[in-house]
Design a protein around this motif. Structure first.
Motif, PDB file in Angstrom:
ATOM      1  N   ASP A 126       0.852  -1.381  -0.204  1.00  0.00           N
ATOM      2  CA  ASP A 126      -0.091  -0.126  -0.007  1.00  0.00           C
ATOM      3  C   ASP A 126       0.955   1.258   0.003  1.00  0.00           C
ATOM      4  O   ASP A 126       1.522   1.554   0.993  1.00  0.00           O
ATOM      5  CB  ASP A 126      -0.898   0.033   1.150  1.00  0.00           C
ATOM      6  CG  ASP A 126      -1.775   1.255   1.351  1.00  0.00           C
ATOM      7  OD1 ASP A 126      -1.676   2.015   0.333  1.00  0.00           O
ATOM      8  OD2 ASP A 126      -2.353   1.539   2.473  1.00  0.00           O
ATOM      9  N   VAL A 127       0.991   2.232  -1.044  1.00  0.00           N
ATOM     10  CA  VAL A 127       1.780   3.099  -1.227  1.00  0.00           C
ATOM     11  C   VAL A 127       1.160   4.362  -1.133  1.00  0.00           C
ATOM     12  O   VAL A 127      -0.060   4.489  -1.502  1.00  0.00           O
ATOM     13  CB  VAL A 127       2.276   3.337  -2.560  1.00  0.00           C
ATOM     14  CG1 VAL A 127       3.184   4.337  -2.883  1.00  0.00           C
ATOM     15  CG2 VAL A 127       3.201   2.043  -2.976  1.00  0.00           C
ATOM     16  N   ARG A 128       1.359   5.236  -0.098  1.00  0.00           N
ATOM     17  CA  ARG A 128       0.673   6.256   0.178  1.00  0.00           C
ATOM     18  C   ARG A 128       1.625   7.565   0.121  1.00  0.00           C
ATOM     19  O   ARG A 128       2.403   8.026   0.839  1.00  0.00           O
ATOM     20  CB  ARG A 128       0.133   6.455   1.748  1.00  0.00           C
ATOM     21  CG  ARG A 128      -0.615   5.102   2.250  1.00  0.00           C
ATOM     22  CD  ARG A 128      -1.134   5.073   3.642  1.00  0.00           C
ATOM     23  NE  ARG A 128      -1.822   3.760   3.745  1.00  0.00           N
ATOM     24  CZ  ARG A 128      -2.263   3.289   4.945  1.00  0.00           C
ATOM     25  NH1 ARG A 128      -2.340   4.594   6.024  1.00  0.00           N
ATOM     26  NH2 ARG A 128      -2.841   2.232   5.186  1.00  0.00           N
ATOM     27  N   TRP A 129       1.583   8.388  -1.011  1.00  0.00           N
ATOM     28  CA  TRP A 129       2.191   9.585  -1.302  1.00  0.00           C
ATOM     29  C   TRP A 129       1.548  10.798  -0.443  1.00  0.00           C
ATOM     30  O   TRP A 129       0.454  10.728   0.152  1.00  0.00           O
ATOM     31  CB  TRP A 129       1.888  10.020  -2.725  1.00  0.00           C
ATOM     32  CG  TRP A 129       2.426   9.046  -3.638  1.00  0.00           C
ATOM     33  CD1 TRP A 129       2.028   8.120  -4.378  1.00  0.00           C
ATOM     34  CD2 TRP A 129       4.047   8.846  -3.978  1.00  0.00           C
ATOM     35  NE1 TRP A 129       3.183   7.466  -5.000  1.00  0.00           N
ATOM     36  CE2 TRP A 129       4.194   7.854  -4.923  1.00  0.00           C
ATOM     37  CE3 TRP A 129       5.064   9.645  -3.417  1.00  0.00           C
ATOM     38  CZ2 TRP A 129       5.377   7.473  -5.353  1.00  0.00           C
ATOM     39  CZ3 TRP A 129       6.489   9.299  -4.008  1.00  0.00           C
ATOM     40  CH2 TRP A 129       6.270   8.192  -4.980  1.00  0.00           C
ATOM     41  N   GLY A 130       1.980  11.812  -0.316  1.00  0.00           N
ATOM     42  CA  GLY A 130       1.675  12.970   0.565  1.00  0.00           C
ATOM     43  C   GLY A 130       1.853  12.750   1.868  1.00  0.00           C
ATOM     44  O   GLY A 130       0.880  13.101   2.733  1.00  0.00           O
ATOM     45  N   HIS A 131       2.251  11.563   2.707  1.00  0.00           N
ATOM     46  CA  HIS A 131       2.522  11.506   3.915  1.00  0.00           C
ATOM     47  C   HIS A 131       3.892  11.597   4.235  1.00  0.00           C
ATOM     48  O   HIS A 131       4.752  10.850   4.110  1.00  0.00           O
ATOM     49  CB  HIS A 131       2.148   9.829   3.920  1.00  0.00           C
ATOM     50  CG  HIS A 131       0.664   9.364   3.820  1.00  0.00           C
ATOM     51  ND1 HIS A 131      -0.161   9.741   3.015  1.00  0.00           N
ATOM     52  CD2 HIS A 131      -0.135   8.885   4.729  1.00  0.00           C
ATOM     53  CE1 HIS A 131      -1.316   9.390   3.179  1.00  0.00           C
ATOM     54  NE2 HIS A 131      -1.327   8.956   4.343  1.00  0.00           N
ATOM     55  N   ARG A 132       3.965  12.942   5.043  1.00  0.00           N
ATOM     56  CA  ARG A 132       5.148  13.162   5.480  1.00  0.00           C
ATOM     57  C   ARG A 132       5.338  12.574   7.162  1.00  0.00           C
ATOM     58  O   ARG A 132       4.635  13.058   7.848  1.00  0.00           O
ATOM     59  CB  ARG A 132       5.539  14.923   5.589  1.00  0.00           C
ATOM     60  CG  ARG A 132       6.791  15.075   6.064  1.00  0.00           C
ATOM     61  CD  ARG A 132       6.935  16.782   5.926  1.00  0.00           C
ATOM     62  NE  ARG A 132       5.729  17.586   6.483  1.00  0.00           N
ATOM     63  CZ  ARG A 132       6.001  17.998   7.658  1.00  0.00           C
ATOM     64  NH1 ARG A 132       7.020  17.437   8.261  1.00  0.00           N
ATOM     65  NH2 ARG A 132       5.083  18.734   7.979  1.00  0.00           N
ATOM     66  N   ALA A 133       6.233  11.597   7.205  1.00  0.00           N
ATOM     67  CA  ALA A 133       6.637  11.116   8.497  1.00  0.00           C
ATOM     68  C   ALA A 133       7.257  12.032   9.554  1.00  0.00           C
ATOM     69  O   ALA A 133       8.216  12.561   9.268  1.00  0.00           O
ATOM     70  CB  ALA A 133       7.376   9.820   8.208  1.00  0.00           C
ATOM     71  N   SER A 169      17.917  13.616   6.175  1.00  0.00           N
ATOM     72  CA  SER A 169      17.132  12.845   7.222  1.00  0.00           C
ATOM     73  C   SER A 169      17.392  13.184   8.813  1.00  0.00           C
ATOM     74  O   SER A 169      17.504  12.328   9.748  1.00  0.00           O
ATOM     75  CB  SER A 169      17.385  11.132   7.131  1.00  0.00           C
ATOM     76  OG  SER A 169      16.736  10.793   6.011  1.00  0.00           O
ATOM     77  N   ASP A 170      18.015  14.222   8.913  1.00  0.00           N
ATOM     78  CA  ASP A 170      18.601  15.002   9.946  1.00  0.00           C
ATOM     79  C   ASP A 170      17.431  14.785  11.182  1.00  0.00           C
ATOM     80  O   ASP A 170      17.908  14.459  12.215  1.00  0.00           O
ATOM     81  CB  ASP A 170      18.967  16.416  10.052  1.00  0.00           C
ATOM     82  CG  ASP A 170      20.247  16.843   9.321  1.00  0.00           C
ATOM     83  OD1 ASP A 170      20.918  15.522   8.857  1.00  0.00           O
ATOM     84  OD2 ASP A 170      20.658  17.764   8.661  1.00  0.00           O
ATOM     85  N   ARG A 171      16.282  15.161  11.034  1.00  0.00           N
ATOM     86  CA  ARG A 171      15.195  15.130  11.865  1.00  0.00           C
ATOM     87  C   ARG A 171      15.116  13.735  12.374  1.00  0.00           C
ATOM     88  O   ARG A 171      15.116  13.317  13.631  1.00  0.00           O
ATOM     89  CB  ARG A 171      14.098  15.634  11.531  1.00  0.00           C
ATOM     90  CG  ARG A 171      12.804  15.759  12.432  1.00  0.00           C
ATOM     91  CD  ARG A 171      11.493  15.733  11.946  1.00  0.00           C
ATOM     92  NE  ARG A 171      11.100  14.846  11.147  1.00  0.00           N
ATOM     93  CZ  ARG A 171      11.177  13.710  11.269  1.00  0.00           C
ATOM     94  NH1 ARG A 171      10.829  13.122  12.661  1.00  0.00           N
ATOM     95  NH2 ARG A 171      10.854  12.467  10.487  1.00  0.00           N
ATOM     96  N   GLU A 175      15.758  12.347  16.363  1.00  0.00           N
ATOM     97  CA  GLU A 175      14.595  11.621  16.951  1.00  0.00           C
ATOM     98  C   GLU A 175      15.176  10.310  17.594  1.00  0.00           C
ATOM     99  O   GLU A 175      14.659   9.700  18.383  1.00  0.00           O
ATOM    100  CB  GLU A 175      13.551  11.473  16.190  1.00  0.00           C
ATOM    101  CG  GLU A 175      12.052  10.813  16.765  1.00  0.00           C
ATOM    102  CD  GLU A 175      11.033  10.525  16.098  1.00  0.00           C
ATOM    103  OE1 GLU A 175      10.187   9.633  16.575  1.00  0.00           O
ATOM    104  OE2 GLU A 175      10.917  11.247  15.217  1.00  0.00           O
ATOM    105  N   LEU A 176      15.892   9.560  16.668  1.00  0.00           N
ATOM    106  CA  LEU A 176      16.310   8.193  17.210  1.00  0.00           C
ATOM    107  C   LEU A 176      17.775   8.239  18.045  1.00  0.00           C
ATOM    108  O   LEU A 176      17.951   7.159  18.337  1.00  0.00           O
ATOM    109  CB  LEU A 176      16.778   7.350  16.000  1.00  0.00           C
ATOM    110  CG  LEU A 176      15.326   7.055  15.029  1.00  0.00           C
ATOM    111  CD1 LEU A 176      15.892   6.418  13.634  1.00  0.00           C
ATOM    112  CD2 LEU A 176      14.396   6.019  15.792  1.00  0.00           C
ATOM    113  N   GLY A 177      18.031   9.428  18.410  1.00  0.00           N
ATOM    114  CA  GLY A 177      19.278   9.442  19.086  1.00  0.00           C
ATOM    115  C   GLY A 177      20.539   9.214  18.394  1.00  0.00           C
ATOM    116  O   GLY A 177      21.567   8.863  18.951  1.00  0.00           O
TER     117      GLY A 177
END
Length: 536
Positions: A126-133, A169-171, A175-177
């Motif tokens: 299931d591909v969901r575009w426009g989903h910013r994690a 992917s800095d954020r 977040e993952l330390g």
């Protein structure tokens, strides 16, 4: 199916994320892919050089690798120049009987299109575009990925998460330390995709040290489909692409290479490369893959290719854990193996950059002397580093690999070669035949269905099958080499009394001197990430 009904969530729908999703679905797992972009952006060549073993991974996904190979430009040699002089040409060997050439050039956009076609017909994805994690919460039983969409915030429950979020992917890393130590190269690189006619240039990669038309710096030229050539110039930190286009200096750069012939610029861009790696590639239920975990110099085509190998490593291990075939401790080996691979890629590409851009006067003088001597001295040519091209990482020191006194790890092989078969090495491909109807097949395709014990011609295959069956392992297959092809044992160098354990990613996990039941089960347990009887 598995002990978790939640899907694996893949963040990022680039080639690494697409590969991860397709491989997970191939293992029978539901997958949700999220991407912040509203649609796929089909711009530029980007990562163009696909290595043979990566094509092999993609070919297990409904034949995508064969399609990419057919559409791409095949090149089997790399020529290196210094100023106006040709120094040497490397011809790439063909290990085993792979149907794929050593390297194929094709735009990243077209690769993504081909993988999209496979995804669109796969009901498990299931591909969901426009989903910013924007966040990942996790606990002992699962994870929740929070995404921002046009319709508001969405939370997606996940069994595991594979983050393929790219270089920016800095954020997520924060977040993952995670730390992301490394360096940034000062000069920029100018890329132009141009369409033109260059007779004789269509089958080789060309690398120029200090050419008259880019003095003091390097130029790399790759052939691409449809009479297109990808040119990378190393340019000063102050280079301005817009000004170069306005002033005509970009046209002058191009004409210094192609001469007075018609051409069309299909795409141009400027980038600066980094050499960095995260300190951990697994954080609980989150596995980082591709550029989110490591960045390397462009010389060697090790970015996308290593990212696909990350995806394959993550996918089979997550599948084995979710299907209950292995303990969760197997996932610790993802970091062990792929972090070591990233460090090797950084080591290799850093050595290249140190030769391309010497830091001291002594280093500059050394490079000049090596390049000048290489015009007539074969020994000096071996010191010229124009990029050691992408190759698989060999898991010789992995905790999943059973060492062999008779087949010790040989370390990194000479440039352009592959190591002999030994624990940790990717097994060469070979023709085999279906045991039921005799149809031709390929060894690696067969091996990717599970773990496989390959038995030498003197081994009692039935007895080994009984040992595996008694351990209750439906995912470990047993085959005699002569059942697959009469010439297979000789081609691999598999001894008559030996038993080799091969992982689902076609890497050899163990080369056992005999079919001793305890040794066979110990090797299987080790490759599952457990010293206990994880098969029962």
């Amino acid at each position: 199916m598995s002990h978790s009904e939640d899907p694996v969530v893949v963040i990022g729908d680039g080639p690494v994320g697409q590969t991860a999703a397709l491989l997970l679905a191939r293992w029978g797992l539901p997958v949700v892919v999220v991407d912040a972009r509203p649609v796929r952006d089909m711009v530029g060549s980007k990562a163009i050089c696909q290595q043979r073993d990566v094509l092999d991974v993609w070919d297990s996904l409904g034949g995508a690798g064969a399609q990419i190979a057919r559409e791409g430009v095949t090149w089997t040699r790399a020529t290196t120049f210094h100023q106006d002089h040709e120094l040497f040409t490397l011809e790439f060997q063909d290990p085993g009987q792979s149907p794929f050439p050593p390297f194929v050039n094709i735009s990243q956009c077209r690769t993504e299109e081909i993988l999209d076609e496979k995804i669109e017909t796969n009901p498990r994805i299931d591909v969901r575009w426009g989903h910013r994690a924007t966040g990942i919460a996790q606990n002992d039983s699962g994870a929740v990925v929070t995404c921002v969409t046009e319709s508001g915030e969405v939370r997606i429950a996940a069994s595991y998460v594979i983050a393929c979020t790219g270089a920016r992917s800095d954020r997520l890393r924060a977040e993952l330390g995670l730390t992301f130590e490394g360096s940034t190269f000062g000069d920029q690189f100018l890329i132009c995709d141009i369409r033109t006619d260059l007779p004789g240039w269509g089958q080789e990669r060309r690398f120029y040290f200090d050419p008259p038309w880019n003095p003091g710096r390097q130029v790399l030229i790759h052939p691409c489909p449809d009479s297109t050539f990808r040119i990378d110039w190393q340019v000063p930190e102050t280079f301005d692409l817009a000004e170069a286009e306005r002033s005509g200096s970009l046209d002058a750069r191009i004409r210094q290479i192609i001469g007075d012939r018609e051409y069309e610029v299909m795409w141009s861009s400027v980038y600066r490369f980094h050499s960095r790696v995260v300190n951990r590639m697994r954080v609980g239920r989150v596995l980082l893959a591709g550029d989110s975990a490591h960045l390397v110099s462009p010389f060697g085509a090790r970015g996308l290719n290593s990212g696909v190998q990350d995806a394959e490593n993550a996918a089979w291990k997550i599948a084995f854990v979710l299907h209950g075939w292995a303990p969760e401790s197997l996932l610790d080996s993802y970091h062990d193996e792929r972090h070591a691979a990233a460090l090797e890629n950084i080591d290799v590409t850093t050595a290249t950059m140190n030769f391309l851009v010497p830091h001291t006067a002594a280093e500059q003088d050394h490079r000049r002397r090596v390049l000048e001597a290489a015009r007539h001295d074969p020994m000096s040519r071996a010191e010229v580093d124009s990029g050691r091209l992408a190759e698989p990482f060999w898991y010789s020191d992995s905790p999943l690999t059973t060492p062999s006194v008779d087949r010790p790890a040989s370390g990194r092989p000479p440039r352009g070669t592959t190591p002999p078969c030994a624990p940790g090495v990717l097994i060469p491909d070979h023709k085999v035949y279906d045991s039921v109807d005799g149809r031709p097949d390929r060894l690696r395709r067969r091996l990717r269905d599970g773990m496989t014990l390959l038995c030498g011609t003197a081994v009692d295959v039935g007895q080994v099958r009984d040992v595996v069956a008694a351990a209750g392992s439906a995912h470990v297959y047993v085959s005699g080499v002569d059942e697959l092809d009469d010439d297979l044992g000789r081609a691999l160098g598999l001894g008559a009394d030996e038993v080799w354990l091969v992982r689902p990613d076609a890497h050899i996990a163990a080369c056992l001197a005999s079919a001793d039941a305890a040794d066979v089960l110990a090797a299987v347990h080790r490759t599952l990430g457990s010293t206990a009887n994880a098969l029962s």
